[in-house]
Design a protein around this motif. Structure first.
Motif, short mmCIF file in Angstrom:
data_model
loop_
_atom_site.label_atom_id
_atom_site.label_comp_id
_atom_site.label_asym_id
_atom_site.label_seq_id
_atom_site.Cartn_x
_atom_site.Cartn_y
_atom_site.Cartn_z
N ALA A 220 1.03 -1.26 -0.06
CA ALA A 220 0.00 0.05 0.04
C ALA A 220 0.87 1.29 -0.13
CB ALA A 220 -0.84 0.06 1.02
N CYS A 221 2.21 1.18 0.82
CA CYS A 221 2.93 2.26 0.83
C CYS A 221 3.25 2.71 -0.65
CB CYS A 221 4.14 1.78 1.40
SG CYS A 221 4.98 0.40 0.96
N GLU A 222 3.68 1.71 -1.56
CA GLU A 222 4.20 2.17 -2.85
C GLU A 222 2.99 2.66 -3.59
OE1 GLU A 222 6.73 -0.48 -5.94
OE2 GLU A 222 4.82 -0.98 -5.91
N VAL A 223 1.92 2.25 -3.51
CA VAL A 223 0.78 2.95 -4.13
C VAL A 223 0.19 4.42 -3.98
CG1 VAL A 223 -1.68 2.50 -4.64
CG2 VAL A 223 -0.33 0.47 -4.48
N GLU A 224 0.65 4.46 -2.38
CA GLU A 224 0.03 5.86 -2.05
C GLU A 224 1.37 6.73 -1.89
OE1 GLU A 224 -2.81 6.94 -1.52
OE2 GLU A 224 -4.02 5.03 -1.26
N CYS A 225 2.41 6.32 -2.43
CA CYS A 225 3.71 7.44 -2.06
C CYS A 225 3.75 8.24 -3.19
CB CYS A 225 5.04 6.52 -2.36
SG CYS A 225 6.25 7.75 -2.65
N PRO A 226 3.54 9.75 -3.00
CA PRO A 226 3.30 10.51 -3.98
C PRO A 226 4.62 10.60 -5.02
CG PRO A 226 4.05 11.67 -1.81
CD PRO A 226 3.67 10.44 -1.82
N LYS A 227 5.88 10.22 -4.76
CA LYS A 227 6.84 10.11 -5.48
C LYS A 227 7.24 8.78 -6.26
CE LYS A 227 7.35 14.24 -4.66
NZ LYS A 227 7.31 15.13 -5.64
N GLY A 228 6.48 7.70 -6.00
CA GLY A 228 6.67 6.56 -6.69
C GLY A 228 7.68 5.71 -6.21
N ILE A 229 8.05 5.87 -4.95
CA ILE A 229 9.22 5.13 -4.40
C ILE A 229 8.76 3.70 -4.46
CG2 ILE A 229 10.55 4.75 -2.35
CD1 ILE A 229 11.28 7.54 -3.62
N SER A 230 9.74 2.89 -4.95
CA SER A 230 9.54 1.29 -5.17
C SER A 230 9.74 0.59 -4.01
CB SER A 230 10.48 0.90 -6.47
OG SER A 230 10.53 -0.36 -6.35
N LEU A 231 8.77 -0.73 -3.93
CA LEU A 231 9.23 -1.68 -2.81
C LEU A 231 10.71 -1.96 -2.99
CD1 LEU A 231 5.83 -3.48 -2.68
CD2 LEU A 231 6.90 -1.94 -1.13
N ASP A 232 11.20 -2.17 -4.14
CA ASP A 232 12.63 -2.59 -4.42
C ASP A 232 13.68 -2.04 -3.31
OD1 ASP A 232 11.65 -3.77 -6.60
OD2 ASP A 232 12.70 -2.65 -8.02
#
Ligand code: SF4
Ligand code: FES
Length: 246
Positions: A220-232
């Motif tokens: 969910a964090c990756e989806v809502e992150c305004p900067k598109g920070i990846s789970l990688d």
């Protein structure tokens, strides 16, 4: 547009908060969400009431201050934008909008929609510094070869603005996307190697000390992150930590 706003009001950290309803009228679709909040606050001040406290600074998606939970989503219904970049055209005339502060025990409410995010500062401080020779014999940047891929990934990680939407969105209030980004922006570059082991160990230890939860790979964090920070970046942080501990 005429709208009903349901806003979390809380006098201070120790007071009990509650949702209060407000009406705003003649809101233009081209206004930003914060401009709409300004209209409400002007209305409240003119009526002799306390304006709604909310954080903001740059109003252009850079500082990460405008932390608001809008209709159950961090930074509202749009993707890849912060609350200050959210346009009122995302809403319809007659809508009811629910506005709450970030929900996480490690981000306690200070007043209304303002939360204390200094836990993030302490995590970054725990990461320390990178060794840079400033003696006058500084190496020219172009003499340190860095692959395009590594440079791009480091730059992507460095776009994290520390807003805390990842924590607010996560069911575990995990800060791993944020810490992963901060670890990655140095871990990928040769300049970040000298203190790499201490950095990841200290940042993760501070993250745990601040009471943030663990990652359970929901994403969910990756989806809502305004900067598109990846789970990688979380995977990279875990690898860096394992390497440091070995
Ligand atoms: S990872 Fe994304 S959501 Fe989390 S603090 Fe950084 S920019 Fe905000
Ligand atoms: S006010 Fe700076 S990112 Fe929104």
């Amino acid at each position: 547009m005429n709208l009903t706003l349901k806003i979390w009001r809380q006098k201070d950290a120790s007071s009990k908060g509650q949702m209060i309803d407000y009406k705003v009228t003649e809101i233009s679709g081209s206004m930003s969400f914060l401009e709409m909040m300004d209209v409400l606050n002007e209305q409240l001040v003119n009526a002799g009431e306390q304006p709604v406290a909310f954080d903001h600074d740059c109003r252009e998606g850079i500082c990460g201050m405008c932390s608001m939970y809008i209709n159950g989503e961090a930074h509202g219904p749009d993707r890849g934008v912060t609350t200050c970049q959210l346009h009122m055209r995302m809403f319809k005339d007659g809508d009811t909008i629910t506005i709450e502060p970030w929900r996480a025990a490690s981000f306690p409410v200070i007043k209304d929609l303002v939360v204390d995010r200094t836990a993030f500062d302490r995590i970054q401080h725990a990461g320390g510094y990178i060794s840079v020779n400033t003696s006058g014999n500084t190496q020219d940047a172009n003499s340190i070869p860095i692959s395009k891929h590594a440079a791009d990934e480091a730059m992507d990680a460095a776009t994290c603005i520390g807003c805390g939407a990842c924590v607010a969105t996560c069911k575990n209030s995990s800060a791993m996307l944020f810490v992963g980004a901060k670890v990655s922006q140095y871990a990928l570059l040769p300049q970040g190697q000298v203190e790499a082991a201490d950095r990841v160990r200290n940042m993760v230890a501070q993250m745990d000390l601040e009471g943030f939860g663990n990652c359970t790979n929901t994403g969910a964090c990756e989806v809502e992150c305004p900067k598109g920070i990846s789970l990688d970046n979380i995977a990279r942080m875990n690898r860096e930590l394992m390497k440091a501990n070995i």
